[in-house]
Design a protein around this motif. Structure first.
Motif, short mmCIF file in Angstrom:
data_model
loop_
_atom_site.label_atom_id
_atom_site.label_comp_id
_atom_site.label_asym_id
_atom_site.label_seq_id
_atom_site.Cartn_x
_atom_site.Cartn_y
_atom_site.Cartn_z
N GLN A 1 114.34 65.90 -38.26
CA GLN A 1 113.32 65.46 -37.32
C GLN A 1 111.92 65.89 -37.78
N PRO A 2 111.06 64.96 -38.17
CA PRO A 2 109.66 65.33 -38.44
C PRO A 2 108.98 65.84 -37.18
N VAL A 3 107.96 66.64 -37.36
CA VAL A 3 107.20 67.19 -36.23
C VAL A 3 105.86 66.47 -36.17
N ARG A 4 105.59 65.79 -35.06
CA ARG A 4 104.38 65.00 -34.93
C ARG A 4 103.57 65.50 -33.73
N HIS A 5 102.26 65.46 -33.90
CA HIS A 5 101.35 65.88 -32.83
C HIS A 5 100.96 64.68 -31.98
N LEU A 6 100.71 64.95 -30.70
CA LEU A 6 100.27 63.91 -29.76
C LEU A 6 99.11 63.10 -30.31
N LEU A 7 98.12 63.77 -30.90
CA LEU A 7 96.94 63.05 -31.39
C LEU A 7 97.25 62.24 -32.64
N GLU A 8 98.24 62.63 -33.41
CA GLU A 8 98.67 61.81 -34.55
C GLU A 8 99.28 60.50 -34.06
N TYR A 9 100.12 60.59 -33.03
CA TYR A 9 100.66 59.37 -32.43
C TYR A 9 99.54 58.50 -31.88
N LEU A 10 98.59 59.10 -31.18
CA LEU A 10 97.54 58.32 -30.53
C LEU A 10 96.64 57.65 -31.56
N LYS A 11 96.33 58.33 -32.63
CA LYS A 11 95.52 57.71 -33.68
C LYS A 11 96.23 56.49 -34.25
N GLU A 12 97.51 56.62 -34.50
CA GLU A 12 98.28 55.49 -35.04
C GLU A 12 98.35 54.34 -34.03
N ALA A 13 98.54 54.68 -32.75
CA ALA A 13 98.65 53.65 -31.71
C ALA A 13 97.34 52.94 -31.45
N THR A 14 96.23 53.57 -31.80
CA THR A 14 94.92 52.93 -31.60
C THR A 14 94.37 52.33 -32.90
N GLY A 15 95.24 52.18 -33.90
CA GLY A 15 94.87 51.45 -35.10
C GLY A 15 94.36 52.26 -36.26
N GLU A 16 94.39 53.58 -36.15
CA GLU A 16 93.95 54.43 -37.26
C GLU A 16 95.07 54.59 -38.29
N PRO A 17 94.72 54.77 -39.55
CA PRO A 17 95.76 54.96 -40.57
C PRO A 17 96.51 56.25 -40.36
N ALA A 18 97.80 56.23 -40.65
CA ALA A 18 98.64 57.41 -40.47
C ALA A 18 98.32 58.46 -41.53
N TYR A 19 98.23 59.71 -41.09
CA TYR A 19 97.98 60.82 -42.00
C TYR A 19 98.64 62.05 -41.41
N TYR A 20 99.63 62.58 -42.10
CA TYR A 20 100.42 63.69 -41.57
C TYR A 20 100.47 64.84 -42.58
N PRO A 21 99.44 65.68 -42.61
CA PRO A 21 99.38 66.75 -43.62
C PRO A 21 100.06 68.06 -43.21
N ALA A 22 100.57 68.15 -41.98
CA ALA A 22 101.04 69.44 -41.47
C ALA A 22 102.16 70.03 -42.32
N SER A 23 103.08 69.20 -42.77
CA SER A 23 104.22 69.72 -43.53
C SER A 23 103.77 70.36 -44.84
N ARG A 24 102.93 69.66 -45.58
CA ARG A 24 102.44 70.22 -46.85
C ARG A 24 101.57 71.45 -46.60
N ARG A 25 100.77 71.40 -45.55
CA ARG A 25 99.90 72.53 -45.25
C ARG A 25 100.73 73.75 -44.84
#
Length: 396
Positions: free
Chosen positions: A345-369
Motif C-alpha cells: 500500500q503506497p502512502v498518499r497525502h490528502l493534498l497529493e490526492y487533491l492536486k491530482e483531482a484538480t488537474g495538477e501533475p502527480a508528484y510523490y517524493p515522500a518515499s524517496r525522501r
C-alpha cells in the motif's frame, strides 16, 4: 503525593477510568484502569501506563470531563528531563538541532522546492489568510505548491517550530520557550486567519501553547482541509478528475483531539474526489498512531517501528489500495517504515490526492525522501545509541 502536574484537572477527575481503559496500547480493563489512574494522581509509579504508553494523546480525547490525563502521564517525562536531560541519541531528531533529520532533506529537493522554501522563509506573515507550513510540510513542500492556494500567504521556516515534538516528550520547559518565541514572532502582525496544513500545528497554536504555556496570538486559527472543503463545496475549487480506488484512512493523533474539523473535512474531501473510504477503527478517536510519537517514552527507534508496523498491518488487512493520511509527519513516518517493513500500500497525502483531482501533475517524493531520511538517521543518530551522555535543549 508526588509532584503535581500543573495541567491536569485534579478536582474534576472522578476516576472513571475511561481514559485509560479505551487505550488500545495499554490493554486495561476498567478496574485496572481506575487503579492506574489513582497511581498517576497520587504520584506513585504505575504498573502499566509508563511502560506501555506511546504518547498517542488519545486519552485526552477519551476523558469525558476534559481533565487532560495525557498531560498527567507525560509529566513524569518532564520530571525525568529536568533531572537527567535528554539522551544525545535523540539530538539529531530534535527540531532545535542544526542540522536535523528534516533540514538535511533540503539538499535532496528539486530546485522548485528549494525556491519555495526560500520564498516562504522571506515572506512576512501578514495578510487576511496566512498559512503556517510547519516542519512536516517544509520537509514536503510540494504539498503546498498548488494553484488552489494562490490566495494564501505562506510564511514559515524550520526555525519557527511549533514545539509539538517537545510537548509529546513532556519537555514542558522547552515548550514554554517555544511559546515565548512564537509570541514574539507574531506580535503586532496583521493576520486575519492562520491556516494550518498540519493538525499538530493547529492544536499547538489553538490549544496547547496559549492554554497551557501562556502564548498570545491575536489571529483566528483554522484547519486547511476545512477551508479547502468549503471551496470544493461552493464550486470555487473544481474537481476535474474523479479518482478511483479504496483507501484506508489513517487519523493523526492531533486529528483525534481536534475531531470533526479535521477528521470530518478530510473525509469529505476524500469522498468528493471519488475515493472509496475504509475506516481503520469503528470510532476514529480510537485509531492507532503512525509510530512517530512512540519514541517519546524510551527514545528508542524499535518502539517507533513496532507502533508503525501495527498500523500498517491494520491497513493491509482492509485490502485497501492505498493508505491515506492528512498529516505530513504520518506520511514521512509510514514512508520510512515501509523501507524496513515493505507493504503493497503506497502512502498518499490528502493534498497529493487533491492536486491530482484538480488537474495538477502527480508528484510523490515522500518515499524517496524517507529513504534519504533513513540513511541520514542511520549515519548521524545510530552511532550515538549506546552513548550515556545527555544534553538539554535551549530555544531562545
Amino acid at each position: 503525593m508526588g509532584e503535581r502536574c500543573d495541567f491536569f484537572d485534579y478536582d474534576n477527575c472522578d476516576l472513571c477510568g475511561e481514559c485509560l481503559s479505551r487505550c488500545r496500547y495499554l490493554g486495561l480493563d476498567l478496574k485496572k484502569a481506575r487503579e492506574e489512574m489513582k497511581r498517576l494522581i497520587d504520584g506513585r509509579p504505575t504498573k502499566v501506563v509508563h511502560r506501555r504508553c506511546i504518547s498517542c494523546y488519545a486519552c485526552d480525547a477519551f476523558c469525558p470531563r476534559g481533565c487532560r490525563p495525557y498531560e498527567l502521564i507525560i509529566s513524569a517525562w518532564h520530571r525525568r528531563y529536568r533531572e537527567r536531560g535528554l539522551p544525545v541519541r535523540a539530538s539529531y531528531l530534535m527540531p532545535a538541532s542544526q542540522p536535523n533529520f528534516r533540514t538535511d532533506l533540503v539538499e535532496t529537493m528539486s530546485p522548485r522546492e528549494r525556491e519555495l522554501l526560500r520564498r516562504w522563509r522571506e515572506t512576512p506573515p501578514e495578510g487576511e489568510l496566512v498559512l503556517y507550513p510547519g516542519c512536516n510540510a517544509l520537509a514536503l513542500p510540494h504539498l503546498l505548491d498548488a494553484p488552489f492556494l494562490k490566495e494564501v500567504i505562506i510564511s514559515g521556516d524550520f526555525d519557527l517550530c511549533c514545539g509539538e515534538m517537545y510537548f509529546r516528550m513532556g519537555l514542558f520547559d522547552v515548550v514554554e520557550q517555544v511559546a515565548e518565541r512564537l509570541t514574539r514572532h507574531f506580535r503586532g502582525r496583521s493576520i486575519g486567519t492562520m491556516l494550518f496544513v498540519c493538525p499538530a500545528g493547529l492544536n499547538m497554536f489553538r490549544n496547547v501553547l496559549p492554554g497551557l504555556f501562556g502564548a498570545e496570538f491575536s489571529f483566528r486559527t483554522r484547519y486547511l482541509g476545512e477551508y479547502l472543503w468549503e471551496k470544493v463545496e461552493s464550486g470555487e475549487l473544481a474537481i476535474v478528475r474523479r479518482l478511483s480506488g479504496r483507501v484506508a484512512v489513517h487519523d493523526s493523533c492531533h486529528g483525534r483531539i481536534l475531531g470533526e474539523e479535521v477528521q470530518g473535512s478530510a473525509r469529505r474531501l476524500y469522498a468528493a474526489m471519488g475515493l472509496d473510504l475504509v475506516e481503520l477503527a469503528t470510532d476514529p478517536a480510537e485509531g492507532l498512531c503512525c509510530g512517530m510519537a512512540a519514541g517519546c517514552n524510551r527514545y528508542r527507534p524499535e518502539d517507533m517501528y513496532r507502533a508503525a508496523v501495527r498500523e500498517m498491518r491494520e491497513a493491509a488487512r482492509t485490502g485497501a489500495d492505498e493508505l491515506a493520511v492528512y498529516c505530513g509527519g504520518c506520511q514521512l513516518t509510514f514512508s520510512l517504515m515501509r523501507w524496513l517493513h515493505p507493504t503493497r500500500q503506497p502512502v498518499r497525502h490528502l493534498l497529493e490526492y487533491l492536486k491530482e483531482a484538480t488537474g495538477e501533475p502527480a508528484y510523490y517524493p515522500a518515499s524517496r525522501r524517507a529513504l534519504r531520511m533513513l540513511g541520514n538517521i542511520t549515519v548521524k543518530a545510530f552511532p550515538k545509541m549506546l552513548s550515556r551522555r545527555t544534553y538539554r535543549i535551549s530555544i531562545n
